[in-house]
Design a protein around this motif. Structure first.
Motif, PDB file in Angstrom:
ATOM      1  N   TYR A 100     -74.131   1.628  68.979  1.00  0.00           N
ATOM      2  CA  TYR A 100     -74.355   2.280  70.275  1.00  0.00           C
ATOM      3  C   TYR A 100     -74.046   3.774  70.231  1.00  0.00           C
ATOM      4  O   TYR A 100     -73.939   4.424  71.268  1.00  0.00           O
ATOM      5  CB  TYR A 100     -73.510   1.592  71.360  1.00  0.00           C
ATOM      6  N   ILE A 102     -71.258   5.120  69.077  1.00  0.00           N
ATOM      7  CA  ILE A 102     -69.832   5.367  69.289  1.00  0.00           C
ATOM      8  C   ILE A 102     -69.132   5.368  67.943  1.00  0.00           C
ATOM      9  O   ILE A 102     -69.226   4.423  67.169  1.00  0.00           O
ATOM     10  CB  ILE A 102     -69.199   4.273  70.183  1.00  0.00           C
ATOM     11  N   THR A 135     -64.702  16.396  74.748  1.00  0.00           N
ATOM     12  CA  THR A 135     -65.340  15.151  75.162  1.00  0.00           C
ATOM     13  C   THR A 135     -65.633  15.265  76.657  1.00  0.00           C
ATOM     14  O   THR A 135     -64.866  15.873  77.403  1.00  0.00           O
ATOM     15  CB  THR A 135     -64.402  13.964  74.884  1.00  0.00           C
ATOM     16  N   ALA A 138     -69.352  11.642  80.682  1.00  0.00           N
ATOM     17  CA  ALA A 138     -70.479  10.777  80.335  1.00  0.00           C
ATOM     18  C   ALA A 138     -70.221  10.058  79.008  1.00  0.00           C
ATOM     19  O   ALA A 138     -70.603   8.886  78.853  1.00  0.00           O
ATOM     20  CB  ALA A 138     -71.772  11.582  80.264  1.00  0.00           C
ATOM     21  N   GLU A 139     -69.582  10.733  78.067  1.00  0.00           N
ATOM     22  CA  GLU A 139     -69.278  10.107  76.784  1.00  0.00           C
ATOM     23  C   GLU A 139     -68.247   8.991  76.936  1.00  0.00           C
ATOM     24  O   GLU A 139     -68.343   7.948  76.283  1.00  0.00           O
ATOM     25  CB  GLU A 139     -68.807  11.160  75.777  1.00  0.00           C
ATOM     26  N   GLU A 141     -67.838   7.229  79.706  1.00  0.00           N
ATOM     27  CA  GLU A 141     -68.574   6.151  80.380  1.00  0.00           C
ATOM     28  C   GLU A 141     -69.421   5.380  79.364  1.00  0.00           C
ATOM     29  O   GLU A 141     -69.504   4.145  79.418  1.00  0.00           O
ATOM     30  CB  GLU A 141     -69.452   6.718  81.489  1.00  0.00           C
ATOM     31  N   LYS A 142     -70.041   6.087  78.426  1.00  0.00           N
ATOM     32  CA  LYS A 142     -70.831   5.429  77.385  1.00  0.00           C
ATOM     33  C   LYS A 142     -69.927   4.561  76.508  1.00  0.00           C
ATOM     34  O   LYS A 142     -70.305   3.445  76.124  1.00  0.00           O
ATOM     35  CB  LYS A 142     -71.550   6.478  76.531  1.00  0.00           C
ATOM     36  N   LEU A 143     -68.745   5.048  76.194  1.00  0.00           N
ATOM     37  CA  LEU A 143     -67.789   4.273  75.415  1.00  0.00           C
ATOM     38  C   LEU A 143     -67.434   2.984  76.138  1.00  0.00           C
ATOM     39  O   LEU A 143     -67.473   1.897  75.554  1.00  0.00           O
ATOM     40  CB  LEU A 143     -66.525   5.090  75.137  1.00  0.00           C
ATOM     41  N   SER A 145     -69.078   1.365  78.524  1.00  0.00           N
ATOM     42  CA  SER A 145     -70.205   0.439  78.604  1.00  0.00           C
ATOM     43  C   SER A 145     -70.494  -0.183  77.235  1.00  0.00           C
ATOM     44  O   SER A 145     -70.861  -1.369  77.151  1.00  0.00           O
ATOM     45  CB  SER A 145     -71.449   1.116  79.185  1.00  0.00           C
ATOM     46  N   SER A 146     -70.276   0.552  76.172  1.00  0.00           N
ATOM     47  CA  SER A 146     -70.454   0.005  74.828  1.00  0.00           C
ATOM     48  C   SER A 146     -69.363  -1.023  74.518  1.00  0.00           C
ATOM     49  O   SER A 146     -69.639  -2.064  73.896  1.00  0.00           O
ATOM     50  CB  SER A 146     -70.422   1.123  73.786  1.00  0.00           C
TER      51      SER A 146
END
Length: 151
Positions: A100, A102, A135, A138-139, A141-143, A145-146
């Motif tokens: 993803y 990450i 950082t 958004a990064e 949040e991506k972490l 969700s991943s």
């Protein structure tokens, strides 16, 4: 003075660049004063940013029954480096997160004795998640969700 081969010239050379970077960040954010005051201001600015970004991740992990957050849940009491004990190996979770986009790590990170004292199985290790002052939200949040997909 403890390096038998002499000083680490790359680190010595990098020191000037670090000072320039801190000055550039101070100027960008309007921090003034003596070099020590600017440095302290940049530190406080970066620390505040990291703390704001870290708290949602800590809350997410601490509320998840399938993992064990190692260390304090309060972002103001920790650096933005997070260790998480999982049911499986930390290295496998890090590899899954890479799918993803990450970047994470798994293992004992030279902390085998403290991890053992906390009851962590060193064969599995922990998942390590970390970030720094550049950082963004958004990064993180991506972490999260991943992590939802991987954990």
């Amino acid at each position: 003075r403890f390096t038998p081969a002499g000083p680490d010239h790359a680190q010595v050379a990098a020191s000037a660049g670090m000072a320039d970077y801190v000055d550039a960040v101070a100027q960008h954010h309007g921090l003034t004063g003596t070099p020590a005051q600017r440095c302290a201001g940049v530190h406080d600015f970066m620390r505040a940013h990291e703390t704001v970004l870290l708290q949602p991740l800590l809350d997410y992990l601490a509320d998840k029954n399938s993992v064990r957050l190692i260390g304090p849940r309060d972002a103001s009491r920790k650096a933005p480096t997070v260790a998480v004990e999982l049911a499986g190996p930390g290295e496998a979770a890090a590899a899954a997160l890479s799918q993803y986009g990450i970047m994470a790590g798994g293992g004992d990170f030279y902390g085998s004795r403290p991890l053992q004292s906390m009851g962590v199985d060193l064969q599995k290790g922990v998942l390590r998640l970390s970030f720094v002052h550049y950082t963004n939200e958004a990064e993180v949040e991506k972490l999260i969700s991943s992590l939802d997909r991987v954990l």
